[in-house]
Design an enzyme around this catalytic site. Sequence first.
Site, mmCIF file in Angstrom:
data_model
loop_
_atom_site.group_PDB
_atom_site.id
_atom_site.type_symbol
_atom_site.label_atom_id
_atom_site.label_comp_id
_atom_site.label_asym_id
_atom_site.label_seq_id
_atom_site.Cartn_x
_atom_site.Cartn_y
_atom_site.Cartn_z
ATOM 1 N N THR A 234 0.843 -1.196 0.000
ATOM 2 C CA THR A 234 0.000 0.000 0.000
ATOM 3 C C THR A 234 0.880 1.249 0.000
ATOM 4 O OG1 THR A 234 -0.119 -0.063 2.419
ATOM 5 C CG2 THR A 234 -1.860 -1.200 1.190
ATOM 6 N N TYR A 235 0.248 2.398 -0.029
ATOM 7 C CA TYR A 235 0.954 3.686 -0.107
ATOM 8 C C TYR A 235 2.081 3.753 0.919
ATOM 9 C CZ TYR A 235 1.685 8.738 -0.111
ATOM 10 O OH TYR A 235 2.248 9.992 -0.183
ATOM 11 N N PRO A 236 3.333 3.990 0.474
ATOM 12 C CA PRO A 236 4.465 3.857 1.398
ATOM 13 C C PRO A 236 4.833 5.105 2.193
ATOM 14 C CG PRO A 236 5.267 4.126 -0.839
ATOM 15 C CD PRO A 236 3.763 4.120 -0.926
ATOM 16 N N HIS A 289 -3.230 8.527 6.033
ATOM 17 C CA HIS A 289 -2.892 7.226 5.473
ATOM 18 C C HIS A 289 -2.813 6.214 6.603
ATOM 19 C CE1 HIS A 289 -1.911 9.189 1.690
ATOM 20 N NE2 HIS A 289 -1.154 10.045 2.360
#
Length: 552
Positions: A234-236, A289
Amino acid sequence: MSIELDDYTFSHISTCNSNREGQLLVQEVIEYMKYRGPVQRLLISDLNKPAVSRALAKLHPNTEYQPLFQAAQARSRADWLYGINLTRAWTLTGRQAGHDGVLSVGRVQTPVLGLIVRRDNAIRDFKPHPFYPLWVDLKVAQAQLRAWWAPKEHQPLDDQGRLIDRTPADALAAQLPGASGHLTKLDQQEKRQAPPLPYSLSALQVDAARRHGLSAQMVLDICQRLYERHKLITYPRSDCRYLPEEHLQLAQRSLTSACQNDSALQQWLNGADFTLRSKAWNDKQVGAHHAIAPTGKPADFSQLSETEGHVFRLIVRNVMAQFYRPLRTFEVKAEFTLLNEAFRARGQSILDPGWNPLFTTRDETPPLPPLTQGEPCQALGAGVEEKETRPPEPFTDASLIKAMMNIGRYVEDPEVRRTLRDTDGLGTEATRAGIIETLVQRGYLVRQQKALRATKLGTALIAALPSAVSTPERTALWEQRLRAISEQQDDPGAFQQALLDDLRGLLTHSDAAKLRQSLQYAQGETGSPAKTRKSTKTKRTSYAKRKPAKQY
């Protein structure tokens, strides 16, 4: 974007991050396009379909987020004004002092450089001294153990309570063999330790540097490839270490899929208990996030580099650990009295390793034998060791990222420390790696194996700058006011005016003679700025098209 929702059609929906900088990106685009119509704000931190659907049903007018935009814009302008004025001033001063090159200064990069310069100075100026720990082997009811003397305050001790004169230790050691005593203090307790949380980017950078020797920038680049090219994570660039509660019911399926092509991952998967639930699943802790996690796509390790495989396994491991039992240990602290002196021993035994085998490679503290309060003991032998104090360790990528995350530890003012603890620290998840690389490229730092060391140029710049520029307190002071602006308790104009007044004061400290002396006598490693290609074309960028200033 345009979307139909129930009986309404909203012509424009903003979907950028819900934090301060995300709002800045949204608003700059809207203003550049000169759009004056209604805009709705979509706030999502989870790309699962149910979560997105719920967020679409709860759109908010973008006007509600104007204070957040004003705070972000104030930060962006302040960083730009701060960096461009101080960089220009010290660059021109550098030319007067005989240095032909840019001397860049920034709100974040310069305090980071200051951290390393001060650490290097402490290492360079360190003067070791010997100290003398005394041990005694004791016979207790059911076994033997080794305990260490705890000297009283009247003994010659350093600031950490270590004995710096051998004479009293030798005298006591000579009397101990055969001496009798008893156990005067016994503290025994079982401890439970939850598994480490899934990774934020910075936490991943710290672990990857320690375990695999990867620089912070390498980890970021690897994560971007795992995210964009391989679709495995997923978004890092997340600063969060928690996962949405909705992900829990999907975890077994996604982890099973992610692990199927690797023996190490498969072994970890076989030990997982998916009936468990850790504190990692917490919607209240998820911000713009959530933590970095595997997407569930099977990894084709033949298409991954060795380092990409290492980083992917770390990410999977930390999520997998949430389905392992807590680590349970039994810890014992014992204090014995012999010859009217205190001797201490401690031990630990593992009752349930839980998640620990997934992480640890180091030896654990050995256990003590069973002990009973007040039981007798007898000294079998004693000895004095001679050791020497050691200087601080130089910063590495891992320890520097950790220091930037916990920068409050490096300031003395309690209020400033508290503000820094409540914010992201120094820099952000997305900028920390770049800041380190920027300092290396500009010739302020060099890498020596894993260590980051300041060059003579970096040391000289810190020595020539006002101390307020090279310490992290300014970030805390800015954050206090920016938070107040976002809560409509402060005015962006007043913040900018205070900055301009501050800058005028700092610029008066630009001193060519001081910089010349610093450049002449600075200690540090040899290094020079990286060479960059000069473009043959010049492209003018309008302020409207300029990206928001980074936190340099």
